[in-house]
Write a protein that holds these residues in place. Structure first.
Motif, PDB file in Angstrom:
ATOM      1  N   ALA A  70      14.503 -34.210  -5.388  1.00  0.00           N
ATOM      2  CA  ALA A  70      14.925 -32.874  -5.696  1.00  0.00           C
ATOM      3  C   ALA A  70      16.395 -32.673  -5.419  1.00  0.00           C
ATOM      4  O   ALA A  70      17.207 -31.839  -5.922  1.00  0.00           O
ATOM      5  N   HIS A  71      16.988 -33.331  -4.422  1.00  0.00           N
ATOM      6  CA  HIS A  71      18.259 -33.145  -3.787  1.00  0.00           C
ATOM      7  C   HIS A  71      19.327 -34.036  -4.520  1.00  0.00           C
ATOM      8  O   HIS A  71      20.523 -34.289  -3.970  1.00  0.00           O
ATOM      9  N   VAL A  72      18.971 -34.942  -5.471  1.00  0.00           N
ATOM     10  CA  VAL A  72      19.643 -35.997  -5.938  1.00  0.00           C
ATOM     11  C   VAL A  72      20.319 -35.745  -7.288  1.00  0.00           C
ATOM     12  O   VAL A  72      19.668 -35.352  -8.172  1.00  0.00           O
ATOM     13  N   LEU A  73      21.585 -35.996  -7.352  1.00  0.00           N
ATOM     14  CA  LEU A  73      22.302 -35.820  -8.620  1.00  0.00           C
ATOM     15  C   LEU A  73      23.082 -36.964  -8.891  1.00  0.00           C
ATOM     16  O   LEU A  73      23.680 -37.878  -8.044  1.00  0.00           O
ATOM     17  N   HIS A  74      23.128 -37.307 -10.281  1.00  0.00           N
ATOM     18  CA  HIS A  74      24.197 -38.290 -10.801  1.00  0.00           C
ATOM     19  C   HIS A  74      25.267 -38.005 -10.713  1.00  0.00           C
ATOM     20  O   HIS A  74      25.682 -37.290 -11.201  1.00  0.00           O
ATOM     21  N   GLY A  75      26.392 -38.629  -9.903  1.00  0.00           N
ATOM     22  CA  GLY A  75      27.833 -38.155  -9.700  1.00  0.00           C
ATOM     23  C   GLY A  75      28.791 -38.965 -10.603  1.00  0.00           C
ATOM     24  O   GLY A  75      29.884 -38.116 -11.033  1.00  0.00           O
ATOM     25  N   ALA A  76      28.611 -40.120 -10.743  1.00  0.00           N
ATOM     26  CA  ALA A  76      29.345 -40.904 -11.765  1.00  0.00           C
ATOM     27  C   ALA A  76      28.663 -42.352 -12.211  1.00  0.00           C
ATOM     28  O   ALA A  76      27.799 -42.779 -11.719  1.00  0.00           O
ATOM     29  N   GLN A  77      29.214 -42.752 -13.259  1.00  0.00           N
ATOM     30  CA  GLN A  77      28.962 -43.924 -13.827  1.00  0.00           C
ATOM     31  C   GLN A  77      29.955 -44.741 -14.381  1.00  0.00           C
ATOM     32  O   GLN A  77      30.629 -44.289 -15.178  1.00  0.00           O
ATOM     33  N   SER A  78      29.638 -45.942 -14.153  1.00  0.00           N
ATOM     34  CA  SER A  78      30.849 -47.054 -14.686  1.00  0.00           C
ATOM     35  C   SER A  78      29.960 -48.093 -15.310  1.00  0.00           C
ATOM     36  O   SER A  78      29.018 -48.725 -14.728  1.00  0.00           O
ATOM     37  N   LEU A  79      30.661 -48.676 -16.283  1.00  0.00           N
ATOM     38  CA  LEU A  79      30.087 -49.837 -17.024  1.00  0.00           C
ATOM     39  C   LEU A  79      31.232 -50.827 -17.353  1.00  0.00           C
ATOM     40  O   LEU A  79      31.972 -50.378 -17.886  1.00  0.00           O
ATOM     41  N   THR A  80      30.973 -52.091 -16.950  1.00  0.00           N
ATOM     42  CA  THR A  80      32.009 -53.147 -17.525  1.00  0.00           C
ATOM     43  C   THR A  80      30.882 -54.177 -18.080  1.00  0.00           C
ATOM     44  O   THR A  80      30.196 -54.740 -17.662  1.00  0.00           O
ATOM     45  N   LEU A  81      31.473 -54.495 -19.625  1.00  0.00           N
ATOM     46  CA  LEU A  81      30.799 -55.626 -20.089  1.00  0.00           C
ATOM     47  C   LEU A  81      31.464 -57.010 -20.116  1.00  0.00           C
ATOM     48  O   LEU A  81      32.903 -57.168 -20.407  1.00  0.00           O
ATOM     49  N   THR A 119      20.807 -66.572 -18.679  1.00  0.00           N
ATOM     50  CA  THR A 119      20.985 -68.100 -18.330  1.00  0.00           C
ATOM     51  C   THR A 119      22.466 -68.623 -19.019  1.00  0.00           C
ATOM     52  O   THR A 119      22.916 -69.659 -18.723  1.00  0.00           O
ATOM     53  N   HIS A 120      23.192 -67.792 -19.782  1.00  0.00           N
ATOM     54  CA  HIS A 120      24.490 -68.237 -20.218  1.00  0.00           C
ATOM     55  C   HIS A 120      25.634 -67.595 -19.387  1.00  0.00           C
ATOM     56  O   HIS A 120      26.584 -67.993 -19.594  1.00  0.00           O
ATOM     57  N   GLY A 121      25.168 -66.641 -18.345  1.00  0.00           N
ATOM     58  CA  GLY A 121      26.414 -66.253 -17.496  1.00  0.00           C
ATOM     59  C   GLY A 121      26.140 -64.688 -17.420  1.00  0.00           C
ATOM     60  O   GLY A 121      25.322 -64.170 -18.060  1.00  0.00           O
ATOM     61  N   PRO A 122      27.148 -64.065 -16.874  1.00  0.00           N
ATOM     62  CA  PRO A 122      27.178 -62.608 -16.804  1.00  0.00           C
ATOM     63  C   PRO A 122      27.229 -61.829 -18.021  1.00  0.00           C
ATOM     64  O   PRO A 122      27.671 -62.295 -18.945  1.00  0.00           O
ATOM     65  N   LEU A 123      26.461 -60.564 -17.766  1.00  0.00           N
ATOM     66  CA  LEU A 123      26.453 -59.757 -19.165  1.00  0.00           C
ATOM     67  C   LEU A 123      27.079 -58.549 -18.819  1.00  0.00           C
ATOM     68  O   LEU A 123      27.814 -58.023 -19.662  1.00  0.00           O
ATOM     69  N   TRP A 124      26.743 -57.683 -17.729  1.00  0.00           N
ATOM     70  CA  TRP A 124      27.518 -56.514 -17.280  1.00  0.00           C
ATOM     71  C   TRP A 124      27.359 -56.051 -16.029  1.00  0.00           C
ATOM     72  O   TRP A 124      26.573 -56.930 -15.332  1.00  0.00           O
ATOM     73  N   THR A 125      28.266 -55.167 -15.717  1.00  0.00           N
ATOM     74  CA  THR A 125      28.196 -54.816 -14.187  1.00  0.00           C
ATOM     75  C   THR A 125      28.291 -53.238 -14.406  1.00  0.00           C
ATOM     76  O   THR A 125      28.984 -52.938 -15.183  1.00  0.00           O
ATOM     77  N   ASP A 126      27.392 -52.541 -13.772  1.00  0.00           N
ATOM     78  CA  ASP A 126      27.409 -51.152 -13.746  1.00  0.00           C
ATOM     79  C   ASP A 126      27.265 -50.638 -12.301  1.00  0.00           C
ATOM     80  O   ASP A 126      26.878 -51.312 -11.513  1.00  0.00           O
ATOM     81  N   GLU A 127      27.787 -49.500 -12.169  1.00  0.00           N
ATOM     82  CA  GLU A 127      27.951 -48.890 -10.880  1.00  0.00           C
ATOM     83  C   GLU A 127      27.575 -47.293 -10.999  1.00  0.00           C
ATOM     84  O   GLU A 127      28.264 -46.368 -11.813  1.00  0.00           O
ATOM     85  N   ALA A 128      26.608 -47.106 -10.093  1.00  0.00           N
ATOM     86  CA  ALA A 128      26.118 -45.561 -10.295  1.00  0.00           C
ATOM     87  C   ALA A 128      26.534 -44.911  -8.817  1.00  0.00           C
ATOM     88  O   ALA A 128      26.298 -45.444  -7.845  1.00  0.00           O
ATOM     89  N   HIS A 129      26.965 -43.842  -8.990  1.00  0.00           N
ATOM     90  CA  HIS A 129      27.392 -43.003  -7.586  1.00  0.00           C
ATOM     91  C   HIS A 129      26.278 -41.727  -7.687  1.00  0.00           C
ATOM     92  O   HIS A 129      25.971 -41.042  -8.602  1.00  0.00           O
ATOM     93  N   VAL A 130      25.285 -41.932  -6.665  1.00  0.00           N
ATOM     94  CA  VAL A 130      24.308 -41.062  -6.282  1.00  0.00           C
ATOM     95  C   VAL A 130      24.657 -39.999  -5.254  1.00  0.00           C
ATOM     96  O   VAL A 130      24.982 -40.418  -4.238  1.00  0.00           O
ATOM     97  N   TYR A 131      24.635 -38.667  -5.705  1.00  0.00           N
ATOM     98  CA  TYR A 131      25.019 -37.654  -4.987  1.00  0.00           C
ATOM     99  C   TYR A 131      23.669 -36.941  -4.124  1.00  0.00           C
ATOM    100  O   TYR A 131      22.915 -36.351  -5.281  1.00  0.00           O
ATOM    101  N   VAL A 132      23.548 -37.064  -2.835  1.00  0.00           N
ATOM    102  CA  VAL A 132      22.590 -36.668  -2.185  1.00  0.00           C
ATOM    103  C   VAL A 132      22.700 -35.420  -1.398  1.00  0.00           C
ATOM    104  O   VAL A 132      23.496 -35.399  -0.663  1.00  0.00           O
ATOM    105  N   ARG A 133      22.455 -34.197  -2.128  1.00  0.00           N
ATOM    106  CA  ARG A 133      22.739 -32.720  -1.429  1.00  0.00           C
ATOM    107  C   ARG A 133      21.984 -32.539  -0.013  1.00  0.00           C
ATOM    108  O   ARG A 133      20.944 -33.163   0.255  1.00  0.00           O
ATOM    109  N   GLY A 134      22.705 -32.206   1.139  1.00  0.00           N
ATOM    110  CA  GLY A 134      22.174 -32.093   2.396  1.00  0.00           C
ATOM    111  C   GLY A 134      22.167 -33.303   3.257  1.00  0.00           C
ATOM    112  O   GLY A 134      21.439 -33.276   4.357  1.00  0.00           O
TER     113      GLY A 134
END
Length: 275
Positions: A70-81, A119-134
């Motif tokens: 309940a103290h957690v919010l999604h702060g930011a998201q990035s995606l690289t293909l 099996t053919h190699g990298p597909l994507w990289t994503d990065e989530a910033h998780v904001y935890v109040r308190g």
């Protein structure tokens, strides 16, 4: 302390196998209100592909992290293909790790990076910033200042309104994000909201789909990267006001506001990199 930065940062990565089908893609597209004739997945599908997504709740399962959802919010998201288009069906191995824990005094920010490869190699990289109040205040590194990318001063190249459905959160939930913040009135109240809010990743997907349809000729394969900061919430049934600016030949700047609440910011510092 519920967050132990040393343990979180030193933990072995969380490795898992995922699989998805063309039906999973169709369900995702329905959940973000995408037009049904996209021949390939809208790239933001990567943030929900497979049973180990999304990043916000997955981050809380890693060693050194024991916090109240309940103290957690999604702060930011990035995606690289790394490969385009994303397969409409496939299997991959994901590797997730906490790469940073920032002390914002009144909150902690967890940065979780997930890499997917087949099996053919990298597909994507994503990065989530998780904001935890308190959970801040232990004297740790504050991390880099949140970049302030003001909207361009020129009029936007395009402005469009995208209404969300009253049941939008229920539709998006079918892609695997069962956080009760989006469906349970009592839980939403405990988290400080008057009613359940729409998934940030739903707004994220709807916005990218709007950019693709409006400025990229409906061609999802042109998207190279996508970054957004979640500045506010959306209640199901509200309308997203999406403003887009072309920035050079390969970048689109975007802002999203809640049209029903005087354009209260929803997504800021948002860019789409494209061919």
């Amino acid at each position: 302390m519920p967050i132990d930065p040393r343990t979180a940062l030193a933990a072995a990565p969380l490795v898992g196998d995922i699989a998805w089908t063309d039906e999973d893609v169709r369900v995702y597209h329905r959940g973000i209100g995408a037009r049904p004739d996209h021949p390939h997945p809208v790239p933001a599908f990567a943030t929900t592909a497979g049973p180990h997504a999304p990043g916000v709740t997955r981050a809380l399962t890693l060693p050194g992290i024991d916090v109240d959802l309940a103290h957690v919010l999604h702060g930011a998201q990035s995606l690289t293909l790394h490969r385009r288009p994303l397969p409409s069906a496939g299997t991959a191995t994901t590797t997730a790790r906490i790469t940073a824990v920032h002390d914002k005094t009144k909150a902690a920010v967890l940065v979780m990076r997930t890499e997917a490869a087949d099996t053919h190699g990298p597909l994507w990289t994503d990065e989530a910033h998780v904001y935890v109040r308190g959970e801040g205040g232990w004297g740790g590194d504050r991390g880099p200042a949140t970049p302030h990318r003001a909207a361009p001063t020129a009029p936007p190249d395009h402005t469009l309104d995208r209404p969300t459905r009253e049941d939008q959160a229920l539709l998006h939930r079918l892609s695997g994000d069962d956080n009760p913040l989006h469906t349970d009135q009592d839980f939403a109240a405990r988290a400080g909201f008057e009613r359940p809010v729409l998934h940030g990743l739903c707004t994220y997907g709807m916005t990218l789909e709007a950019v693709v349809d409006t400025l990229l000729d409906g061609d999802v394969t042109r998207v190279r990267s996508y970054t957004a900061r979640f500045a506010g919430i959306v209640y199901p049934g509200e309308t997203l006001r999406i403003r887009m600016w072309r920035h050079g030949p390969r970048t689109v700047h975007v802002t999203v506001g809640a049209a029903d609440r005087d354009d209260t910011p929803v997504l800021t510092a948002t860019t789409v990199g494209h061919d």
